[in-house]
Design a protein around this motif. Structure first.
Motif, PDB file in Angstrom:
ATOM      1  N   SER A 231       1.599   6.675   9.203  1.00  0.00           N
ATOM      2  CA  SER A 231       3.016   6.884   9.472  1.00  0.00           C
ATOM      3  C   SER A 231       3.718   5.544   9.699  1.00  0.00           C
ATOM      4  O   SER A 231       3.080   4.518   9.945  1.00  0.00           O
ATOM      5  CB  SER A 231       3.190   7.769  10.702  1.00  0.00           C
TER       6      SER A 231
ATOM      7  N   SER B 277       0.822  -1.208   0.000  1.00  0.00           N
ATOM      8  CA  SER B 277       0.000   0.000   0.000  1.00  0.00           C
ATOM      9  C   SER B 277       0.856   1.259   0.000  1.00  0.00           C
ATOM     10  O   SER B 277       0.331   2.363   0.004  1.00  0.00           O
ATOM     11  CB  SER B 277      -0.922   0.005   1.218  1.00  0.00           C
TER      12      SER B 277
ATOM     13  N   ALA C 157      -0.007   3.895   2.779  1.00  0.00           N
ATOM     14  CA  ALA C 157      -1.441   4.189   2.838  1.00  0.00           C
ATOM     15  C   ALA C 157      -1.778   5.323   3.795  1.00  0.00           C
ATOM     16  O   ALA C 157      -2.691   5.229   4.594  1.00  0.00           O
ATOM     17  CB  ALA C 157      -2.231   2.935   3.187  1.00  0.00           C
ATOM     18  N   ALA C 158      -1.027   6.387   3.709  1.00  0.00           N
ATOM     19  CA  ALA C 158      -1.268   7.603   4.496  1.00  0.00           C
ATOM     20  C   ALA C 158      -1.137   7.381   5.998  1.00  0.00           C
ATOM     21  O   ALA C 158      -1.613   8.182   6.783  1.00  0.00           O
ATOM     22  CB  ALA C 158      -2.625   8.200   4.157  1.00  0.00           C
TER      23      ALA C 158
END
Length: 88
Positions: free
Chosen positions: A67, A61, A64-65
């Motif tokens: 952290s 991913s 995927a935004a």
């Protein structure tokens, strides 16, 4: 003039991938050792690899935004959950 090695060096300046991989690897080893030698429970191989699932999700991913700390924490939670499932 930039050499071809500069491009490879640039990729490794951000070590978040390495950190997440290191946590996943350490959690996998710690889970296996704690189940086999700490508690004395023989667990199938697939379950011992469960800490690698969040790492693969991270890799495929591309974060995927979330952290890197979130992914590392998720890996630790999966490890503790797997340990708890087989011990309790």
């Amino acid at each position: 003039m930039a050499s071809p090695d500069d491009a490879a060096t640039e990729q490794f300046r951000d070590l978040t991938d390495v950190k997440v991989a290191l946590v996943a690897g350490l959690c996998t080893v710690a889970l296996t050792l704690s189940l086999e030698y700490g508690v004395g429970i023989e667990v199938p191989f697939v379950y011992r690899l469960s800490p690698l699932a969040p790492y693969f999700a991270y890799v495929f991913s591309r974060g995927a935004a979330l952290s890197a700390r979130t992914w590392m924490a998720l890996t630790a939670v999966v490890t503790l959950g797997t340990f708890g499932f087989f011990v309790f």
